[in-house]
Write a protein that holds these residues in place. Structure first.
Motif, mmCIF file in Angstrom:
data_model
loop_
_atom_site.group_PDB
_atom_site.id
_atom_site.type_symbol
_atom_site.label_atom_id
_atom_site.label_comp_id
_atom_site.label_asym_id
_atom_site.label_seq_id
_atom_site.Cartn_x
_atom_site.Cartn_y
_atom_site.Cartn_z
ATOM 1 N N SER A 1 -10.080 -2.647 4.340
ATOM 2 C CA SER A 1 -9.231 -1.701 3.327
ATOM 3 C C SER A 1 -7.675 -1.707 3.840
ATOM 4 C CB SER A 1 -9.268 -0.610 2.594
ATOM 5 O OG SER A 1 -9.699 0.419 4.397
ATOM 6 N N GLY B 1 -7.296 -0.722 -2.642
ATOM 7 C CA GLY B 1 -8.012 0.014 -3.652
ATOM 8 C C GLY B 1 -7.510 0.620 -4.763
ATOM 9 N N LYS B 2 -6.033 0.157 -5.127
ATOM 10 C CA LYS B 2 -5.329 1.004 -6.532
ATOM 11 C C LYS B 2 -4.711 -0.191 -7.495
ATOM 12 C CE LYS B 2 -4.256 4.858 -3.407
ATOM 13 N NZ LYS B 2 -3.027 6.063 -3.163
ATOM 14 N N GLY B 3 -5.547 -1.157 -7.211
ATOM 15 C CA GLY B 3 -4.980 -2.473 -8.269
ATOM 16 C C GLY B 3 -5.161 -2.107 -9.656
ATOM 17 N N ASP B 4 -4.410 -0.579 -10.264
ATOM 18 C CA ASP B 4 -4.910 -0.221 -11.832
ATOM 19 C C ASP B 4 -3.650 0.750 -12.095
ATOM 20 O OD1 ASP B 4 -6.219 1.569 -10.322
ATOM 21 O OD2 ASP B 4 -7.016 2.173 -11.940
ATOM 22 N N GLU C 1 -6.509 -4.736 -5.200
ATOM 23 C CA GLU C 1 -7.347 -4.681 -5.441
ATOM 24 C C GLU C 1 -8.622 -4.475 -3.839
ATOM 25 O OE1 GLU C 1 -9.245 -7.511 -7.905
ATOM 26 O OE2 GLU C 1 -8.668 -6.540 -9.533
ATOM 27 N N ARG C 2 -8.242 -5.243 -2.765
ATOM 28 C CA ARG C 2 -8.177 -4.859 -1.512
ATOM 29 C C ARG C 2 -7.657 -3.191 -0.890
ATOM 30 N NH1 ARG C 2 -6.307 -8.752 0.519
ATOM 31 N NH2 ARG C 2 -5.138 -8.135 2.044
ATOM 32 N N LYS D 1 -2.208 -8.904 -6.670
ATOM 33 C CA LYS D 1 -3.444 -8.364 -7.143
ATOM 34 C C LYS D 1 -4.028 -8.014 -6.580
ATOM 35 C CE LYS D 1 -5.725 -6.268 -11.152
ATOM 36 N NZ LYS D 1 -5.312 -5.373 -11.230
ATOM 37 N N MET D 2 -5.313 -9.215 -6.068
ATOM 38 C CA MET D 2 -5.465 -9.161 -5.143
ATOM 39 C C MET D 2 -5.577 -8.510 -3.832
ATOM 40 S SD MET D 2 -7.060 -13.029 -5.374
ATOM 41 C CE MET D 2 -8.329 -13.234 -4.231
ATOM 42 N N GLN E 1 1.084 -1.055 -0.156
ATOM 43 C CA GLN E 1 -0.065 -0.121 0.262
ATOM 44 C C GLN E 1 0.521 1.282 -0.422
ATOM 45 O OE1 GLN E 1 -2.848 0.051 3.536
ATOM 46 N NE2 GLN E 1 -1.233 1.430 4.425
#
Length: 462
Positions: free
Chosen positions: A276, A145-148, A142-143, A138-139, A115
């Motif tokens: 999160s 909140g910034k998987g891109d 995404e948890r 990746k999971m 993070q």
């Protein structure tokens, strides 16, 4: 082909020996010598010869300089976009430094690191994972909140040579290795995680960081004794050692600096574990004092300081009659030897007999506090539980207790008093010596200066 040699290396300090010994002569630890195999083939000898040539060339370029001719420029810092992380590092990450982050399994080391780099879009980061797959990371991203993110590169690799080739190709600004115990090099013929592999891989990453100026963060495991796994020399190689600790049954996590060549080792950061991710806690006092304990005995509030931040800590004590012949002494989050000393002072100087009593002490919230100013609150909580009388709400304590029962002065008294006043406390007991030089005109909180433990207890219980 020459026969391989067998050597033995201490897993604690890295001392080697031609034969196995029970007690290490260097560090004094028992049963720490592990067997390693040293290859004598031509490839290994050629590699060693090349490494020696490089070291000699580097040594030839060095020369002695006078101290007055060395510049004292400030090292630029990399902002981690995390107030707690920056504080523990000493203001940010130094370029070319190597940081070791340790912690128990499942405490949140990988989550904290991931993070943090996801919040640094201006830095190109290479995340080397030797334990988890790219899909798992990746999971997790995404948890959070910034998987891109486009600036974070994921590499699932355990070969050190392959890692260096990817670093040369991608040219990152920051390298994360999770974890150092899973990385291995072809120059050493032993399994990953062994003493030799960890030492050689860490040394190679250190040379890369110093020569390229790219900072490296290593994630390490904790063994069953609570110390960083691998040889003790690993802590000497790196610039900064940070430990991520906390009780898995509590929501709070502590980031504590153990060694720091670029800052103070007394700093700590506090996080709250959420679904999160980890949330930095800027004001831990409000979270630690959310419950109402009016009418409950054995609870005292202390104004403590860790690093440069003051916060109020709740001290809980339970005193009961010993069910067996030997009374128990147990402390969670506090030094048990110091608890025994304070109980001896309470019995000898104040006159309360606790020889046949069990004493249990707990610092609320799962914190571990080392501030000496906690002494007064520990004694007050123990006595409150012993006589089953609650301390009136609105009272706070801060003071170190000496062996003769005197209340010794403490540092940063203004910050402690201001923190207690900010959170609505109306009375605070402080050492009498700290009253001199303290501006009391603007204070709304009432100060109670004391010289001895008996005076403090008389203020609390009458």
């Amino acid at each position: 082909m020459a026969k391989d040699k067998i050597a033995y290396v201490c897993s604690n300090c890295g001392q080697d020996s031609p034969k196995w010994v029970g007690k290490c002569p260097a560090c004094g630890q028992w049963n720490t010598y592990k067997e390693i195999r040293i290859s004598n083939d031509s490839g290994t000898m050629a590699a060693k010869s090349a490494a020696q040539t490089v070291r000699r060339s580097l040594t030839d370029k060095n020369h002695a300089r006078q101290l007055k001719d060395i510049s004292t420029r400030e090292e630029p810092r990399i902002d981690m976009h995390d107030m707690e992380f920056n504080r523990v590092l000493g203001g940010g990450l130094v370029p070319g430094s190597i940081v070791l982050l340790g912690g128990e399994p499942g405490i949140g080391k990988s989550t904290l690191t991931l993070q943090t780099i996801l919040n640094m879009p201006e830095k190109r980061t290479l995340y080397v994972s030797g334990e988890e797959s790219a899909h798992q990371l990746k999971m997790r991203a995404e948890r959070i909140g910034k998987g891109d993110s486009e600036q974070v590169l994921i590499l699932c690799e355990t070969s050190l040579e392959s890692i260096f080739s990817h670093i040369k190709e991608e040219k990152p600004d920051l390298v994360i290795v999770d974890s150092i115990q899973t990385i291995s090099t072809e120059d050493v013929e032993s399994s990953p995680g062994s003493v030799t592999q960890v030492r050689e891989c860490a040394s190679a990453l250190l040379r890369f960081a110093k020569s390229s100026g790219i900072p490296v963060i290593l994630i390490g495991h904790i063994n069953k004794e609570g110390t960083l796994a691998g040889p003790k020399i690993l802590e000497h190689i790196v610039d900064t050692v940070i430990q991520f600790e906390g009780d898995q049954h509590y929501m709070y996590r502590i980031l504590r600096s153990i060694k720091n060549r670029f800052g103070s080792t007394s700093e700590l950061g506090i996080y709250e574990m959420q679904r999160s991710g980890l949330r930095p806690v800027s004001n831990p006092s409000e979270l630690l004092l959310t419950q109402d304990h009016e009418g409950l005995s054995g609870i005292a509030i202390s104004s403590a300081i860790e690093g440069i931040r003051p916060f109020l800590v709740e001290t809980q004590a339970l005193v009961s009659t010993a069910a067996y012949g030997t009374p128990q002494r147990s402390a969670t989050g506090f030094d048990q030897r110091r608890l025994n000393m304070l109980l001896a002072v309470l019995e000898k100087r104040v006159g309360f007999k606790l020889v046949q009593k069990d004493v249990f002490l707990n610092i609320a919230g799962g914190l571990r506090v080392t501030d000496m100013a906690m002494d007064l609150s520990v004694i007050a909580a123990v006595l409150s539980s012993n006589v089953d009388t609650a301390i009136e709400p609105g009272w706070c304590l801060a003071g170190e207790v000496g062996l003769s029962g005197e209340v010794r002065p403490i540092n940063r008294i203004e910050q402690r008093v201001a923190e207690a006043e900010k959170l609505g406390f109306s009375h605070i007991i402080i050492p009498k010596y700290n009253l001199s030089g303290l501006n009391t005109q603007k204070l709304q909180i009432q100060l109670h200066p004391v010289r001895k433990v008996e005076e403090a207890l008389r203020e609390l219980f009458g």
